[in-house]
Design an enzyme around this catalytic site. Sequence first.
Site, mmCIF file in Angstrom:
data_model
loop_
_atom_site.group_PDB
_atom_site.id
_atom_site.type_symbol
_atom_site.label_atom_id
_atom_site.label_comp_id
_atom_site.label_asym_id
_atom_site.label_seq_id
_atom_site.Cartn_x
_atom_site.Cartn_y
_atom_site.Cartn_z
ATOM 1 N N TRP A 9 0.823 -1.215 0.000
ATOM 2 C CA TRP A 9 0.000 0.000 0.000
ATOM 3 C C TRP A 9 0.858 1.267 0.000
ATOM 4 O O TRP A 9 0.320 2.380 -0.071
ATOM 5 C CB TRP A 9 -0.935 0.006 1.217
ATOM 6 C CG TRP A 9 -1.981 -1.069 1.170
ATOM 7 C CD1 TRP A 9 -2.253 -1.897 0.113
ATOM 8 C CD2 TRP A 9 -2.902 -1.434 2.213
ATOM 9 N NE1 TRP A 9 -3.280 -2.757 0.440
ATOM 10 C CE2 TRP A 9 -3.700 -2.489 1.716
ATOM 11 C CE3 TRP A 9 -3.126 -0.986 3.510
ATOM 12 C CZ2 TRP A 9 -4.704 -3.094 2.486
ATOM 13 C CZ3 TRP A 9 -4.130 -1.580 4.265
ATOM 14 C CH2 TRP A 9 -4.908 -2.623 3.754
ATOM 15 N N HIS A 93 13.064 -2.416 -1.042
ATOM 16 C CA HIS A 93 12.191 -1.923 -2.119
ATOM 17 C C HIS A 93 12.905 -0.792 -2.865
ATOM 18 O O HIS A 93 13.631 -0.001 -2.251
ATOM 19 C CB HIS A 93 10.861 -1.426 -1.542
ATOM 20 C CG HIS A 93 9.849 -1.166 -2.608
ATOM 21 N ND1 HIS A 93 9.851 -0.001 -3.336
ATOM 22 C CD2 HIS A 93 8.837 -1.923 -3.096
ATOM 23 C CE1 HIS A 93 8.868 -0.064 -4.230
ATOM 24 N NE2 HIS A 93 8.234 -1.217 -4.100
ATOM 25 N N GLU A 165 11.315 -6.673 -9.179
ATOM 26 C CA GLU A 165 10.552 -5.502 -9.610
ATOM 27 C C GLU A 165 11.454 -4.610 -10.458
ATOM 28 O O GLU A 165 12.257 -3.845 -9.902
ATOM 29 C CB GLU A 165 10.076 -4.692 -8.394
ATOM 30 C CG GLU A 165 9.057 -5.402 -7.548
ATOM 31 C CD GLU A 165 8.202 -4.411 -6.744
ATOM 32 O OE1 GLU A 165 6.987 -4.530 -6.823
ATOM 33 O OE2 GLU A 165 8.752 -3.534 -6.067
ATOM 34 N N SER A 214 3.493 -2.627 -12.081
ATOM 35 C CA SER A 214 2.245 -2.342 -12.816
ATOM 36 C C SER A 214 1.360 -3.575 -13.000
ATOM 37 O O SER A 214 0.703 -3.728 -14.027
ATOM 38 C CB SER A 214 2.549 -1.714 -14.177
ATOM 39 O OG SER A 214 3.232 -0.484 -14.016
ATOM 40 N N GLY A 235 1.403 -2.817 -6.288
ATOM 41 C CA GLY A 235 1.266 -1.497 -5.685
ATOM 42 C C GLY A 235 -0.110 -0.921 -5.979
ATOM 43 O O GLY A 235 -1.104 -1.257 -5.334
ATOM 44 N N GLY A 236 -0.179 -0.053 -7.004
ATOM 45 C CA GLY A 236 -1.392 0.694 -7.323
ATOM 46 C C GLY A 236 -2.673 -0.133 -7.323
ATOM 47 O O GLY A 236 -3.683 0.260 -6.730
#
Length: 256
Positions: A9, A93, A165, A214, A235-236
């Site tokens: 988040w 990250h 990532e 993504s 994520g998003g």
Amino acid sequence: MKTYIVGNWKLNFTVGEASIYLHKLMKALPNYRDTEVVVAPSTIALQPLSLQVDRHKIKLAVQNAFYRDFGAYTGEISFSQLDGMVDYALVGHSEQRYIFGEDDKMIAKKVAAAVRNHIKPILCIGETESERAFNETADVIRDQLIGGLSEIADDDLDEVLIAYEPVWAISSTKVAKLATPDEVTDVVKLIKKTLSDTYGKKEAEKVPILFGGSVSPSNAGAYLTVPGVNGLLIGGSSLILSEFVDIIEIAKKVQS
Ligand code: 13P
């Protein structure tokens, strides 16, 4: 191996919003045995959410913590304080690496601190756009992987997860291009080979590898069918409950 669906988040949601989201997510999910659903809220929400969460359905992760267990480190929290509160920790990250200057040395200490405190680190690795353009991807991946694991005992490798990532594929970056399944395949192969060369094939096979960048309901199935991918770091799309639930359902279908 289980499939891991991890929602990061980032710096979003108040404690109240996080609690409402978790409540709705728990209602929406049956008890999936082969799918490990994990959410990583802001640290401030972890304590109340840890009292609210049904751990049979959902596990919690911390997005970051410091590697010392206690001491004069103003502003930090430790993995030892999180012991029992979370099951997983994101470590290294790219936003920590590139915005806050974390290097492989510090990341290695954090991986070790997580393991020492019974928390499974999800070591995040990935090349930037320019590193890919200069054909440095393989070197970067190997360095971040071996560097990040350098402070744990070989026996503890089975406590670790790896998340690939590519920085250029993260939705918040300016360029944000989608990684193709072939690009992911190549790097996942390299991760597996590097682990296998370093720790042996049998040990390497136990390490789950997640993909992030993504990820959405429209591409989750394609990434989950890349050979060697055991889950997703999102994520998003994880901020939108219906999308996160869709991705979990896609994971379930891919498994069966
Ligand atoms: P997006 O899914 O928004 O690209 O974020 C990926 C990520 O950084 C998850 O850790």
